[in-house]
Design a protein around this motif. Sequence first.
Motif, PDB file in Angstrom:
ATOM      1  N   ALA A 123      20.613  34.126  47.439  1.00 21.80           N
ATOM      2  CA  ALA A 123      19.729  33.538  46.433  1.00 21.80           C
ATOM      3  C   ALA A 123      18.632  32.722  47.087  1.00 21.80           C
ATOM      4  O   ALA A 123      17.487  32.736  46.629  1.00 21.80           O
ATOM      5  CB  ALA A 123      20.534  32.660  45.474  1.00 21.80           C
ATOM      6  N   GLY A 124      18.975  32.022  48.155  1.00 19.74           N
ATOM      7  CA  GLY A 124      17.971  31.235  48.855  1.00 19.74           C
ATOM      8  C   GLY A 124      16.893  32.112  49.468  1.00 19.74           C
ATOM      9  O   GLY A 124      15.697  31.829  49.358  1.00 19.74           O
ATOM     10  N   ARG A 125      17.316  33.204  50.084  1.00 19.36           N
ATOM     11  CA  ARG A 125      16.343  34.098  50.739  1.00 19.36           C
ATOM     12  C   ARG A 125      15.552  34.923  49.743  1.00 19.36           C
ATOM     13  O   ARG A 125      14.364  35.168  49.930  1.00 19.36           O
ATOM     14  CB  ARG A 125      17.078  35.030  51.720  1.00 19.36           C
ATOM     15  N   ASN A 126      16.210  35.363  48.659  1.00 21.98           N
ATOM     16  CA  ASN A 126      15.569  36.309  47.750  1.00 21.98           C
ATOM     17  C   ASN A 126      14.941  35.673  46.506  1.00 21.98           C
ATOM     18  O   ASN A 126      13.920  36.165  46.012  1.00 21.98           O
ATOM     19  CB  ASN A 126      16.582  37.358  47.288  1.00 21.98           C
ATOM     20  N   TRP A 127      15.556  34.607  45.995  1.00 17.85           N
ATOM     21  CA  TRP A 127      15.161  34.121  44.681  1.00 17.85           C
ATOM     22  C   TRP A 127      14.629  32.698  44.656  1.00 17.85           C
ATOM     23  O   TRP A 127      13.973  32.313  43.680  1.00 17.85           O
ATOM     24  CB  TRP A 127      16.354  34.230  43.709  1.00 17.85           C
ATOM     25  N   PHE A 128      14.892  31.902  45.689  1.00 22.44           N
ATOM     26  CA  PHE A 128      14.426  30.510  45.659  1.00 22.44           C
ATOM     27  C   PHE A 128      12.901  30.475  45.636  1.00 22.44           C
ATOM     28  O   PHE A 128      12.236  31.091  46.461  1.00 22.44           O
ATOM     29  CB  PHE A 128      14.952  29.745  46.874  1.00 22.44           C
ATOM     30  N   LYS A 129      12.356  29.748  44.679  1.00 20.02           N
ATOM     31  CA  LYS A 129      10.908  29.648  44.500  1.00 20.02           C
ATOM     32  C   LYS A 129      10.378  28.330  45.054  1.00 20.02           C
ATOM     33  O   LYS A 129       9.480  28.314  45.900  1.00 20.02           O
ATOM     34  CB  LYS A 129      10.561  29.773  43.018  1.00 20.02           C
ATOM     35  N   ARG A 130      10.931  27.230  44.578  1.00 19.33           N
ATOM     36  CA  ARG A 130      10.498  25.925  45.040  1.00 19.33           C
ATOM     37  C   ARG A 130      11.471  24.856  44.565  1.00 19.33           C
ATOM     38  O   ARG A 130      12.298  25.101  43.671  1.00 19.33           O
ATOM     39  CB  ARG A 130       9.098  25.597  44.514  1.00 19.33           C
ATOM     40  N   ALA A 131      11.352  23.678  45.156  1.00 18.09           N
ATOM     41  CA  ALA A 131      12.095  22.505  44.705  1.00 18.09           C
ATOM     42  C   ALA A 131      11.076  21.456  44.292  1.00 18.09           C
ATOM     43  O   ALA A 131      10.144  21.162  45.043  1.00 18.09           O
ATOM     44  CB  ALA A 131      12.995  21.969  45.813  1.00 18.09           C
ATOM     45  N   VAL A 132      11.236  20.937  43.103  1.00 21.09           N
ATOM     46  CA  VAL A 132      10.343  19.896  42.616  1.00 21.09           C
ATOM     47  C   VAL A 132      11.052  18.556  42.769  1.00 21.09           C
ATOM     48  O   VAL A 132      12.148  18.361  42.236  1.00 21.09           O
ATOM     49  CB  VAL A 132       9.951  20.124  41.138  1.00 21.09           C
ATOM     50  N   VAL A 133      10.451  17.659  43.533  1.00 22.91           N
ATOM     51  CA  VAL A 133      10.994  16.316  43.706  1.00 22.91           C
ATOM     52  C   VAL A 133      10.465  15.483  42.553  1.00 22.91           C
ATOM     53  O   VAL A 133       9.283  15.144  42.507  1.00 22.91           O
ATOM     54  CB  VAL A 133      10.577  15.714  45.063  1.00 22.91           C
ATOM     55  N   GLU A 134      11.342  15.179  41.614  1.00 21.43           N
ATOM     56  CA  GLU A 134      10.918  14.476  40.413  1.00 21.43           C
ATOM     57  C   GLU A 134      11.155  12.976  40.556  1.00 21.43           C
ATOM     58  O   GLU A 134      12.249  12.529  40.870  1.00 21.43           O
ATOM     59  CB  GLU A 134      11.704  14.979  39.192  1.00 21.43           C
ATOM     60  N   GLY A 135      10.086  12.226  40.308  1.00 19.02           N
ATOM     61  CA  GLY A 135      10.213  10.780  40.213  1.00 19.02           C
ATOM     62  C   GLY A 135      10.098  10.373  38.756  1.00 19.02           C
ATOM     63  O   GLY A 135       9.418  11.034  37.966  1.00 19.02           O
ATOM     64  N   TYR A 136      10.757   9.294  38.386  1.00 22.57           N
ATOM     65  CA  TYR A 136      10.748   8.853  36.993  1.00 22.57           C
ATOM     66  C   TYR A 136      10.442   7.364  36.927  1.00 22.57           C
ATOM     67  O   TYR A 136      10.485   6.660  37.928  1.00 22.57           O
ATOM     68  CB  TYR A 136      12.095   9.126  36.323  1.00 22.57           C
ATOM     69  N   ALA A 137      10.139   6.902  35.726  1.00 22.37           N
ATOM     70  CA  ALA A 137       9.904   5.484  35.480  1.00 22.37           C
ATOM     71  C   ALA A 137      10.462   5.139  34.105  1.00 22.37           C
ATOM     72  O   ALA A 137      10.594   6.000  33.241  1.00 22.37           O
ATOM     73  CB  ALA A 137       8.418   5.154  35.555  1.00 22.37           C
ATOM     74  N   SER A 138      10.768   3.872  33.911  1.00 21.66           N
ATOM     75  CA  SER A 138      11.282   3.433  32.619  1.00 21.66           C
ATOM     76  C   SER A 138      10.130   3.190  31.654  1.00 21.66           C
ATOM     77  O   SER A 138       8.961   3.376  31.992  1.00 21.66           O
ATOM     78  CB  SER A 138      12.113   2.159  32.784  1.00 21.66           C
ATOM     79  N   GLN A 139      10.440   2.747  30.438  1.00 17.29           N
ATOM     80  CA  GLN A 139       9.417   2.502  29.427  1.00 17.29           C
ATOM     81  C   GLN A 139       8.725   1.155  29.614  1.00 17.29           C
ATOM     82  O   GLN A 139       7.791   0.847  28.874  1.00 17.29           O
ATOM     83  CB  GLN A 139      10.028   2.572  28.033  1.00 17.29           C
ATOM     84  N   THR A 140       9.176   0.356  30.564  1.00 15.34           N
ATOM     85  CA  THR A 140       8.541  -0.930  30.786  1.00 15.34           C
ATOM     86  C   THR A 140       7.130  -0.727  31.331  1.00 15.34           C
ATOM     87  O   THR A 140       6.949  -0.040  32.328  1.00 15.34           O
ATOM     88  CB  THR A 140       9.358  -1.776  31.779  1.00 15.34           C
ATOM     89  N   GLY A 141       6.123  -1.314  30.721  1.00 10.97           N
ATOM     90  CA  GLY A 141       4.755  -1.183  31.199  1.00 10.97           C
ATOM     91  C   GLY A 141       3.993  -0.081  30.490  1.00 10.97           C
ATOM     92  O   GLY A 141       4.473   0.544  29.543  1.00 10.97           O
ATOM     93  N   LYS A 142       2.779   0.189  30.969  1.00 11.79           N
ATOM     94  CA  LYS A 142       1.885   1.159  30.357  1.00 11.79           C
ATOM     95  C   LYS A 142       2.194   2.582  30.834  1.00 11.79           C
ATOM     96  O   LYS A 142       2.701   2.787  31.933  1.00 11.79           O
ATOM     97  CB  LYS A 142       0.429   0.815  30.684  1.00 11.79           C
ATOM     98  N   TYR A 143       1.821   3.547  29.990  1.00 11.46           N
ATOM     99  CA  TYR A 143       2.142   4.945  30.278  1.00 11.46           C
ATOM    100  C   TYR A 143       1.498   5.434  31.566  1.00 11.46           C
ATOM    101  O   TYR A 143       2.159   6.023  32.418  1.00 11.46           O
ATOM    102  CB  TYR A 143       1.714   5.832  29.107  1.00 11.46           C
ATOM    103  N   LEU A 144       0.181   5.233  31.711  1.00 10.16           N
ATOM    104  CA  LEU A 144      -0.508   5.764  32.887  1.00 10.16           C
ATOM    105  C   LEU A 144      -0.038   5.081  34.164  1.00 10.16           C
ATOM    106  O   LEU A 144       0.050   5.727  35.213  1.00 10.16           O
ATOM    107  CB  LEU A 144      -2.023   5.614  32.726  1.00 10.16           C
ATOM    108  N   PHE A 145       0.263   3.805  34.071  1.00 11.83           N
ATOM    109  CA  PHE A 145       0.816   3.118  35.239  1.00 11.83           C
ATOM    110  C   PHE A 145       2.139   3.759  35.642  1.00 11.83           C
ATOM    111  O   PHE A 145       2.388   4.028  36.816  1.00 11.83           O
ATOM    112  CB  PHE A 145       1.030   1.628  34.938  1.00 11.83           C
ATOM    113  N   ASN A 146       2.992   4.026  34.662  1.00 15.59           N
ATOM    114  CA  ASN A 146       4.291   4.631  34.957  1.00 15.59           C
ATOM    115  C   ASN A 146       4.158   6.068  35.432  1.00 15.59           C
ATOM    116  O   ASN A 146       4.966   6.542  36.233  1.00 15.59           O
ATOM    117  CB  ASN A 146       5.196   4.558  33.727  1.00 15.59           C
ATOM    118  N   LEU A 147       3.149   6.778  34.923  1.00 12.91           N
ATOM    119  CA  LEU A 147       2.916   8.141  35.384  1.00 12.91           C
ATOM    120  C   LEU A 147       2.569   8.125  36.867  1.00 12.91           C
ATOM    121  O   LEU A 147       3.095   8.914  37.655  1.00 12.91           O
ATOM    122  CB  LEU A 147       1.795   8.792  34.580  1.00 12.91           C
ATOM    123  N   ASN A 148       1.672   7.238  37.246  1.00 12.74           N
ATOM    124  CA  ASN A 148       1.307   7.114  38.658  1.00 12.74           C
ATOM    125  C   ASN A 148       2.487   6.643  39.489  1.00 12.74           C
ATOM    126  O   ASN A 148       2.719   7.128  40.607  1.00 12.74           O
ATOM    127  CB  ASN A 148       0.138   6.133  38.804  1.00 12.74           C
TER     128      ASN A 148
END
Length: 247
Positions: A123-148
Amino acid sequence: MGATRRGREEGEKPFWISFSDLMSALMVLFLVALSVALLAVTKKTSDDEREEKDRGAQISALMTEVKRVADQFDGVRVIDKTIDFGPRGRFEREGQNTLSPPQRNLVREFTPKLLEQLRTTEAGRNWFKRAVVEGYASQTGKYLFNLNLSLERSERVLCELLREPPTGEAALSEADRKLIATRFFVGGASFNSLRSTADDSRRIEFKLEFKTRQERSEELTHPAPAVDEAALAQALDPKERCPIFDR
């Protein structure tokens, strides 16, 4: 008169018999063509189902191995095709975009084991496409600040994997760093993917994505240009500082 009618009937009989035979032959040809078409469609459907089943089995086998790797690290979980680093990978406070030494060690020790599975399994050789390193933030603060902030947290993980580590900490191999540079992507989600607590919303995840059969077929038909290994090696300077302002 009777002789004339009989003559006409006898003259017409060969025509109607020939027409009937022609229609019968056409019907037989139609049935043969229909049978061939049905067999072709059935075979294609059967082949598609078999290929999809094989793809699913290979990916399932890979994720089983990834789970076995994750079990070696306390708190790390595999949920479907997502690797959640749990409390050990959680940013410690609001607005923080830096990893603590234990967190750096965790991602540096876990990631090479993950990459080994991506290299050695079907599966790694034939089917693996990519890994997305996801970062997250809580609801504290403004949306665009947390997006960044969520993007910075994701970038920070890649920085720690690619740069030269502090003295005494293990560095990734050149092959591992090249694989990360070409197959790992940055993802940020602000607070679009909240968990039940604010702490869990400051998490780190690796999301593994796999090619569809159509994508795999197109890849085989039209291969992507080869990576310039020399240029990539030059770009991956382990002494380069992470271009993120520490917070």
